[in-house]
Design a protein around this motif. Structure first.
Motif, PDB file in Angstrom:
ATOM      1  N   SER A  69     -17.040 -26.443   1.128  1.00 15.98           N
ATOM      2  CA  SER A  69     -17.601 -25.741  -0.034  1.00 15.98           C
ATOM      3  C   SER A  69     -16.992 -24.348  -0.128  1.00 15.98           C
TER       4      SER A  69
ATOM      5  N   LEU B  14     -12.841 -22.347  -0.654  1.00 12.64           N
ATOM      6  CA  LEU B  14     -11.587 -22.105   0.061  1.00 12.64           C
ATOM      7  C   LEU B  14     -11.827 -21.053   1.126  1.00 12.64           C
TER       8      LEU B  14
ATOM      9  N   THR C 197     -11.123 -26.861  -7.382  1.00 17.57           N
ATOM     10  CA  THR C 197     -10.791 -26.270  -6.092  1.00 17.57           C
ATOM     11  C   THR C 197     -10.963 -24.755  -6.100  1.00 17.57           C
ATOM     12  N   PHE C 198     -10.389 -24.096  -7.084  1.00 20.18           N
ATOM     13  CA  PHE C 198     -10.325 -22.632  -7.051  1.00 20.18           C
ATOM     14  C   PHE C 198     -11.458 -21.942  -7.801  1.00 20.18           C
ATOM     15  N   ILE C 199     -11.993 -22.574  -8.822  1.00 18.04           N
ATOM     16  CA  ILE C 199     -13.047 -21.906  -9.593  1.00 18.04           C
ATOM     17  C   ILE C 199     -14.425 -22.396  -9.150  1.00 18.04           C
ATOM     18  N   ARG C 200     -14.574 -23.710  -9.043  1.00 14.57           N
ATOM     19  CA  ARG C 200     -15.883 -24.268  -8.696  1.00 14.57           C
ATOM     20  C   ARG C 200     -16.088 -24.367  -7.189  1.00 14.57           C
ATOM     21  N   ALA C 201     -15.045 -24.072  -6.425  1.00 12.77           N
ATOM     22  CA  ALA C 201     -15.125 -24.026  -4.958  1.00 12.77           C
ATOM     23  C   ALA C 201     -15.511 -25.365  -4.336  1.00 12.77           C
ATOM     24  N   ASP C 202     -15.288 -26.467  -5.058  1.00 14.20           N
ATOM     25  CA  ASP C 202     -15.570 -27.800  -4.499  1.00 14.20           C
ATOM     26  C   ASP C 202     -14.240 -28.349  -3.959  1.00 14.20           C
TER      27      ASP C 202
ATOM     28  N   GLU D 255     -13.923 -15.564  -9.906  1.00 15.46           N
ATOM     29  CA  GLU D 255     -14.086 -16.606  -8.883  1.00 15.46           C
ATOM     30  C   GLU D 255     -12.743 -16.967  -8.241  1.00 15.46           C
TER      31      GLU D 255
ATOM     32  N   SER E 135     -11.747 -16.708  -4.251  1.00 14.04           N
ATOM     33  CA  SER E 135     -11.177 -17.832  -3.495  1.00 14.04           C
ATOM     34  C   SER E 135      -9.896 -17.428  -2.802  1.00 14.04           C
TER      35      SER E 135
ATOM     36  N   GLU F 100     -20.142 -22.467  -5.480  1.00 14.96           N
ATOM     37  CA  GLU F 100     -20.133 -23.815  -6.059  1.00 14.96           C
ATOM     38  C   GLU F 100     -21.308 -23.986  -7.036  1.00 14.96           C
TER      39      GLU F 100
END
Lengths: 296, 450
Positions: A43, A45, A260-265, B99, B103, B420
């Motif tokens: 959850s 990067l 991957t990068f915005i929603r962090a999933d 965001e 990251s 998330e």
């Protein structure tokens, strides 16, 4: 092929080793790692992988039920078709016309190739200004010539596909144009001369000489266009980031990046990446099979 | 001979490929060794920790003072002043905070390519780097540098949610409030909102503004619905329960969130948001206020810089007011706090050359003089407060008046959500307002990722 250097394979292997090591470290290891990541909970990067998903293939099941992923697959398929028909099609027409232009061919070659050297991000920003809702070039132009009275939202659900695809097509026409015109230049002038003596006009020359002899080059372009369409990312991302409008404009690449990068999933993004690779391999193999080269 | 040459070339190429990995280990080992030596020396000689570096060094710094941040110019000036004073060089890799940036910062730590100094959030967003011992606490720094951050009020230094220790030295805090275009309000016959501005009056004002041909509220629901979410939820609760996270959409907090999201939907359905709020970027909608096409915009204290830069000719058209209140929340109850600060990374701390340079950099950037330039209109943790400036423009003065009238300041509840969950909720706001899903469904979807 009887050169001394090829009789002993050891030096040959030694020279291949650096590139092999590079590919292993920077391509195949991350790829294998990516497959493994798609089965575990990550959850964000920068965060360590957690427990294995329950069930371990849950991300792949979710992919099949995710409306945005289905949208991304549909849009990517549309992009492939549009690329084949318009990018390669327009490039072919331009190449055939320019081929007749004689000395001016070099000028047109430069003009049409130019968009390729501009970064996708810069083009995306430029087209954003063209399609801007308030004060955008297109809206101003259409208002000035009286075709519209109110601003048109070129990124709304009615127009988004055209707004996204048009710049992508425009950007790469020049690339295929240059390949095709090089192919046309390789056709011997003697053949055209003989045809001319036999009374063949321009259209017949194109149909019976240029196109058949351009077949292999054309098919190479088609394979490049198909595989290229699967990888398109920068321009649509700059123009339509976050699936504008209402999650309708996702492509497989932009959706993977978003997850991957915005929603962090990250694990879900990894699963999408695996699907993109599988699609790329299958479709390019299929294209290779259908458009394989023929000897004349 | 040729074979020998070929072999040698290939070996060099293979070695060069793997050189990066080996190099890191060597450097770390060397740094660790030197650190051990340094600590032993320090104990015997001094407790100030201000060992002399071997010469000018280069430090890498990542901050959110990038892009169109209102303090970008101030940041560049402060960095130049540091470089001039110390002879050190700053490799700046700052970018706009979003965001994607968060990251990237986390990925750099994971990949071992973190900066020496980082200006970053002090809430849950930083949990991974604190859990991974990638940054150094103030307690540890003060063992070597006792005067580190001693110009800050201790009770305003924000502890990490991970272990309760303080890791960051803040520059200035932020507030979120209502930017207004006074010219638009005047043209629409609407009074400038006061400290008692309530939701009912606000909705009536929006109707008047819409009828006058303007867009009442400048907001991009597809890109930055954050501010409206924060105040809409706050309006349905109070200062004491604003920071509570729901367990589900059924509980008290969940119901409060659903009602707040319902208020945003009401704004959308009434046509008070830009026609293209579901497709426009944040920059486009902010431009509406700047161009005199919209009346209201909720944004943060950092936005003042945007108007100073882009609307210098008509800056007196803009002012700060209060976001309309509802229920227990008064309009003067603001959202804000001190959510960011400077971290020194473990990597820099354990490098004897960079340690001092990093400490000096943070001390410089958080000195009373520099903080005063950055803060101007926002809260700080300075013991002596900001050094007053007599060179303030109308918008800054308006902001100071607004902040002076604030009755309370509470943090942003969204900062307590995981990236998330937050991403999922905000991505679904467009679906809520267009009735594709209910607010309850969106809340439960986000909480499943929390």
């Amino acid at each position: 092929m009887n050169s001394v250097i090829y009789k002993k394979k050891a030096p040959l292997l030694l020279f291949l080793l650096p590139a092999f090591a590079f590919m292993m470290v920077y391509l195949y290891y991350p790829f294998v790692r990516n497959i493994l990541n798609s089965f575990v909970e990550i959850s964000g990067l920068g965060t360590a992988a957690g427990a294995v998903n329950q069930p371990w293939y849950s991300n792949y099941v979710n992919l099949l039920q995710d409306p945005s992923m289905i949208t991304a697959l549909k849009n990517t398929a549309i992009l492939i078709l549009v690329t084949i028909v318009f990018q390669v099609g327009i490039a072919l027409v331009l190449a055939l016309l320019t081929d007749r232009a004689g000395k001016g061919a070099q000028f047109f070659r430069t003009v049409y190739f130019f968009p390729i050297v501009i970064s996708g991000t810069a083009l995306g920003l430029m087209f954003n200004l063209i399609f801007l809702y308030k004060g955008g070039m297109l809206n101003q132009l259409l208002q000035n010539i009286g075709l519209i009275s109110d601003n048109v939202d070129w990124k709304d659900e009615k127009h988004f596909l055209l707004t996204m695809l048009l710049p992508v097509i425009w950007q790469y026409v020049g690339f295929y144009f240059v390949i095709l015109i090089t192919g046309l230049n390789n056709i011997s002038a003697d053949i055209y001369e003989a045809a001319s003596l036999d009374g063949a006009d321009g259209w017949k020359t194109t149909w019976y000489i240029s196109l058949p002899l351009l077949r292999n080059v054309l098919f190479t372009c088609l394979i490049l266009a198909i595989t290229g369409a699967l990888k398109v990312f920068d321009l649509p991302w700059v123009m339509m980031g976050s699936g504008i409008p209402m999650d309708r404009s996702w492509l497989t690449g932009t959706y993977m990046y978003n997850q991957t990068f915005i929603r962090a999933d990250v694990d879900y993004g990894s699963a999408i990446a695996v699907i993109i690779v599988i699609l790329g391999v299958v479709i390019s193999q299929l294209a290779n099979f259908i458009f394989r080269e023929k000897d004349y | 001979m040729k074979r020998l040459l070929a072999t040698a070339l290939a070996v060099i190429m293979v070695i060069s490929l793997t050189a990066g990995c080996g190099g890191t280990e060597t450097t770390t080992t060397k740094a660790a060794d030197q650190t051990t030596t340094t600590k032993a020396d320090d104990t015997s000689e001094t407790t100030t920790g201000s060992e002399e570096p071997s010469g000018p060094v280069e430090i890498t710094v990542v901050t959110s003072y990038g892009g169109d941040d209102g303090n970008r110019g101030n940041y560049e000036d402060a960095v130049s002043a540091y470089e001039e004073a110390t002879g050190n060089t700053v490799l700046d890799a700052s970018a706009t905070s979003d965001e994607e940036w968060k990251s990237k910062v986390m990925t750099d730590f994971e990949a071992g390519t973190e900066p020496d100094v980082l200006f970053y959030f002090n809430g849950v967003d930083a949990n991974p780097i604190i859990e991974g011992d990638k940054v150094v606490s103030l307690d540890e720094i003060r063992e070597e540098y006792p005067e580190y951050a001693d110009n800050m009020k201790e009770d305003l230094l924000v502890p990490s949610p991970v272990d309760g220790k303080v890791y960051t030295v803040p520059v200035n805090g932020f507030w979120e409030s209502l930017f207004i275009n006074k010219a638009v309000l005047e043209d629409a016959g609407v009074e400038i909102p006061g400290a008692d501005y309530d939701w009912e009056t606000f909705m009536a004002d929006c109707e008047k503004i819409k009828e006058a041909g303007f867009t009442p509220v400048a907001v991009s629901l597809q890109e930055v619905p954050h501010y409206w979410f924060e105040f809409a939820v706050y309006n349905r609760g109070n200062q004491d329960n604003h920071l509570n996270l729901p367990a589900s959409s059924d509980d008290e907090t969940g119901a409060k969130w659903a009602e707040g999201l319902g208020d945003i939907k009401a704004l959308y359905e009434a046509g008070y948001l830009p026609d293209n709020t579901l497709t426009a970027s944040d920059a486009e909608t902010v431009q509406l206020l700047a161009d005199g096409d919209a009346a209201f915009l909720i944004d943060g204290s950092w936005k003042i810089g945007y108007f100073q830069e882009n609307c210098a000719d008509n800056l007196d058209d803009f002012a700060l007011a209060y976001v309309p209140g509802q229920g227990e929340r008064k309009a003067t109850d603001l959202v804000g706090g001190i959510s960011m600060g400077y971290y020194i990374t473990r990597k820099a701390w354990e490098d004897p050359d960079k340690r001092d340079a990093a400490v000096k950099f943070v001390e410089h950037m958080t000195s009373d003089e520099v903080v005063s330039v950055f803060a101007t209109t926002s809260v700080t943790a300075l013991k002596d407060g900001v050094i007053p400036s007599d060179d303030l423009d109308v918008l800054q003065l308006s902001a100071i008046d607004m902040a002076a009238g604030a009755t309370s300041l509470v943090g942003a509840v969204q900062d307590g959500m995981s990236a998330e969950a937050r991403g999922d909720l905000f991505a679904n706001i467009k679906n809520i307002v267009t009735a594709k899903i209910t607010a309850e469904e969106a809340i439960d979807s986000a909480l499943a990722l929390q």
